[in-house]
Design a protein around this motif. Structure first.
Motif, PDB file in Angstrom:
ATOM      1  N   VAL A 176       6.390  -5.239  10.081  1.00 20.78           N
ATOM      2  CA  VAL A 176       6.175  -4.317   8.957  1.00 20.78           C
ATOM      3  C   VAL A 176       7.200  -3.182   9.004  1.00 20.78           C
ATOM      4  O   VAL A 176       7.406  -2.552  10.057  1.00 20.78           O
ATOM      5  N   LEU A 177       7.849  -2.936   7.867  1.00 19.12           N
ATOM      6  CA  LEU A 177       8.813  -1.839   7.742  1.00 19.12           C
ATOM      7  C   LEU A 177       8.111  -0.672   7.048  1.00 19.12           C
ATOM      8  O   LEU A 177       8.130  -0.544   5.820  1.00 19.12           O
ATOM      9  N   THR A 178       7.471   0.144   7.847  1.00 22.11           N
ATOM     10  CA  THR A 178       6.605   1.204   7.327  1.00 22.11           C
ATOM     11  C   THR A 178       7.358   2.197   6.444  1.00 22.11           C
ATOM     12  O   THR A 178       6.836   2.648   5.417  1.00 22.11           O
ATOM     13  N   ASP A 179       8.581   2.551   6.832  1.00 21.03           N
ATOM     14  CA  ASP A 179       9.344   3.529   6.059  1.00 21.03           C
ATOM     15  C   ASP A 179       9.594   3.037   4.634  1.00 21.03           C
ATOM     16  O   ASP A 179       9.549   3.826   3.678  1.00 21.03           O
ATOM     17  N   ASN A 180       9.856   1.730   4.488  1.00 24.83           N
ATOM     18  CA  ASN A 180      10.097   1.176   3.158  1.00 24.83           C
ATOM     19  C   ASN A 180       8.822   1.186   2.323  1.00 24.83           C
ATOM     20  O   ASN A 180       8.863   1.427   1.106  1.00 24.83           O
ATOM     21  N   LEU A 181       7.695   0.903   2.954  1.00 24.38           N
ATOM     22  CA  LEU A 181       6.415   0.974   2.249  1.00 24.38           C
ATOM     23  C   LEU A 181       6.183   2.374   1.696  1.00 24.38           C
ATOM     24  O   LEU A 181       5.841   2.569   0.530  1.00 24.38           O
ATOM     25  N   THR A 182       6.388   3.364   2.561  1.00 23.71           N
ATOM     26  CA  THR A 182       6.166   4.756   2.170  1.00 23.71           C
ATOM     27  C   THR A 182       7.115   5.172   1.051  1.00 23.71           C
ATOM     28  O   THR A 182       6.720   5.867   0.107  1.00 23.71           O
ATOM     29  N   ALA A 183       8.374   4.735   1.148  1.00 18.96           N
ATOM     30  CA  ALA A 183       9.364   5.111   0.137  1.00 18.96           C
ATOM     31  C   ALA A 183       8.998   4.596  -1.242  1.00 18.96           C
ATOM     32  O   ALA A 183       9.366   5.197  -2.260  1.00 18.96           O
ATOM     33  N   CYS A 184       8.274   3.491  -1.299  1.00 19.27           N
ATOM     34  CA  CYS A 184       7.876   2.910  -2.585  1.00 19.27           C
ATOM     35  C   CYS A 184       6.426   3.234  -2.944  1.00 19.27           C
ATOM     36  O   CYS A 184       5.839   2.605  -3.841  1.00 19.27           O
ATOM     37  N   GLY A 185       5.831   4.199  -2.249  1.00 13.47           N
ATOM     38  CA  GLY A 185       4.473   4.619  -2.574  1.00 13.47           C
ATOM     39  C   GLY A 185       3.401   3.642  -2.135  1.00 13.47           C
ATOM     40  O   GLY A 185       2.294   3.647  -2.681  1.00 13.47           O
ATOM     41  N   LYS A 186       3.698   2.785  -1.171  1.00 13.68           N
ATOM     42  CA  LYS A 186       2.724   1.828  -0.645  1.00 13.68           C
ATOM     43  C   LYS A 186       2.225   2.315   0.712  1.00 13.68           C
ATOM     44  O   LYS A 186       2.786   3.232   1.315  1.00 13.68           O
ATOM     45  N   ASN A 187       1.167   1.649   1.189  1.00  8.70           N
ATOM     46  CA  ASN A 187       0.632   1.996   2.502  1.00  8.70           C
ATOM     47  C   ASN A 187       0.088   0.744   3.172  1.00  8.70           C
ATOM     48  O   ASN A 187       0.154  -0.369   2.621  1.00  8.70           O
ATOM     49  N   ALA A 188      -0.455   0.923   4.366  1.00  8.23           N
ATOM     50  CA  ALA A 188      -0.967  -0.209   5.135  1.00  8.23           C
ATOM     51  C   ALA A 188      -2.115  -0.904   4.413  1.00  8.23           C
ATOM     52  O   ALA A 188      -2.257  -2.132   4.492  1.00  8.23           O
ATOM     53  N   ALA A 189      -2.938  -0.136   3.702  1.00  8.60           N
ATOM     54  CA  ALA A 189      -4.061  -0.724   2.966  1.00  8.60           C
ATOM     55  C   ALA A 189      -3.555  -1.677   1.881  1.00  8.60           C
ATOM     56  O   ALA A 189      -4.102  -2.771   1.690  1.00  8.60           O
ATOM     57  N   TRP A 190      -2.506  -1.251   1.156  1.00  8.78           N
ATOM     58  CA  TRP A 190      -1.937  -2.114   0.125  1.00  8.78           C
ATOM     59  C   TRP A 190      -1.384  -3.381   0.745  1.00  8.78           C
ATOM     60  O   TRP A 190      -1.553  -4.484   0.201  1.00  8.78           O
ATOM     61  N   LEU A 191      -0.725  -3.243   1.898  1.00  9.40           N
ATOM     62  CA  LEU A 191      -0.157  -4.403   2.572  1.00  9.40           C
ATOM     63  C   LEU A 191      -1.239  -5.374   3.006  1.00  9.40           C
ATOM     64  O   LEU A 191      -1.132  -6.591   2.792  1.00  9.40           O
TER      65      LEU A 191
END
Length: 234
Positions: A176-191
Motif C-alpha cells: 500500500v502506498l499510503t502517501d498516494n492515497l492521502t494525496a487523492c483524498g482516500k484512506n485505509a477504509a476506502w482501500l
C-alpha cells in the motif's frame, strides 16, 4: 571459492552504499563528474573481485574516497555557480525561435542529424516549430514548442474536468502506498472497502490505480499461469 564469494558480496554492498551516498541522480541523468565517479567505482570493484592477491582495502579506500569527492563536489556546486559551471558546464541553446544555432552545434560537436534525432525523441519533426531548445549539462535535449504549435489542453479549450489530480498507484504488488492515497483524498477504509468489493485481501492486489474521483483500476495477482487478473472501474 569462499573467499571470492565473500569479496564479491562485500564489494557489492560497499558499491551499493557508495552509490546511495552519491544520490539518485547516479541512477539516471549523469553529470560529467558523476559519470567519471561511476566508471572509476566500477573499475575498482572489478579489480577487487577478480584479483584475490590485491587486499580488499586497496579498493575500498579509493572507492569511498571517490564517493567522498563526489559529495564534496556536489556541495561546492550547490554553493558556487562558478564551480558548478567549471565542472559540469552550462546548458547551451541550440534552437531559438525556430532558428538552429550552427555555431552552438559546432561547439558541442553535435551534427544536424544528431539534433534532428533528439528532436524526434521529443515528438518534434520540424525545428521551425521550436521556440527554445537547449542541450542540458547531462547531454539531454529540452524543448519548448512555439505557442501556436503546442498541443491544446482542456483548459485551453474551456472544457471542465472532474478529475483534478493525476492517476496514482495506490497498491503495487500488494504494498500500500499510503502517501498516494492521502494525496487523492482516500484512506485505509476506502482501500479495504474497495478490496472487499472484489473479494480480495489487499495483499492479493497486483495493481490498484486511482485519482480523486471514484474511478479506479484494479488488477489482482494471478494464482497460477492462465488465471487472468480482473480489472474494474468503481
Amino acid at each position: 571459492m569462499k573467499l571470492l564469494i565473500f569479496r564479491t558480496i562485500l564489494i557489492y554492498l560497499c558499491v551499493l552504499f557508495a552509490m546511495r551516498l552519491m544520490g539518485k541522480r547516479q541512477l539516471g541523468e549523469l553529470q560529467p563528474e558523476e559519470l567519471v565517479s561511476t566508471m572509476l567505482i566500477s573499475n575498482l570493484a572489478s579489480i577487487s573481485i577478480e584479483s584475490e592477491e590485491v587486499p580488499i582495502t586497496a579498493s575500498l579506500i579509493p572507492l569511498f574516497l571517490i564517493a567522498g569527492l563526489e559529495l564534496l563536489g556536489s556541495v561546492l556546486s550547490f554553493h558556487s555557480q562558478r564551480f558548478s559551471n567549471l565542472v559540469a558546464g552550462r546548458p547551451k541553446t541550440v534552437i531559438l525561435n525556430g532558428q538552429i544555432d550552427q555555431q552552438a552545434l559546432r561547439m558541442l560537436r553535435l551534427t544536424a542529424a544528431d539534433l534532428l534525432e533528439a528532436l524526434r525523441g521529443k515528438d518534434v519533426y520540424d525545428p521551425r516549430d521550436v521556440a527554445y531548445a537547449v542541450i542540458e549539462t547531462n547531454g539531454s535535449l529540452s524543448v519548448a514548442r512555439k505557442p501556436d504549435k503546442e498541443t491544446p489542453t482542456l483548459a485551453d479549450l474551456g472544457l471542465a474536468v472532474q478529475q483534478q489530480k493525476a492517476t496514482l498507484p495506490f497498491v503495487v504488488d500488494g504494498q500500500v502506498l499510503t502517501d498516494n492515497l492521502t494525496a487523492c483524498g482516500k484512506n485505509a477504509a476506502w482501500l479495504e472497502q474497495t478490496a472487499a468489493a472484489h473479494r480480495l485481501p489487499v495483499d492479493q492486489i497486483l495493481v490498484l490505480l486511482g485519482n480523486d474521483t471514484q474511478d479506479y483500476f484494479l488488477l489482482k495477482k494471478e494464482s497460477r499461469p492462465g488465471d487472468g487478473g480482473k480489472g474494474a472501474a468503481g
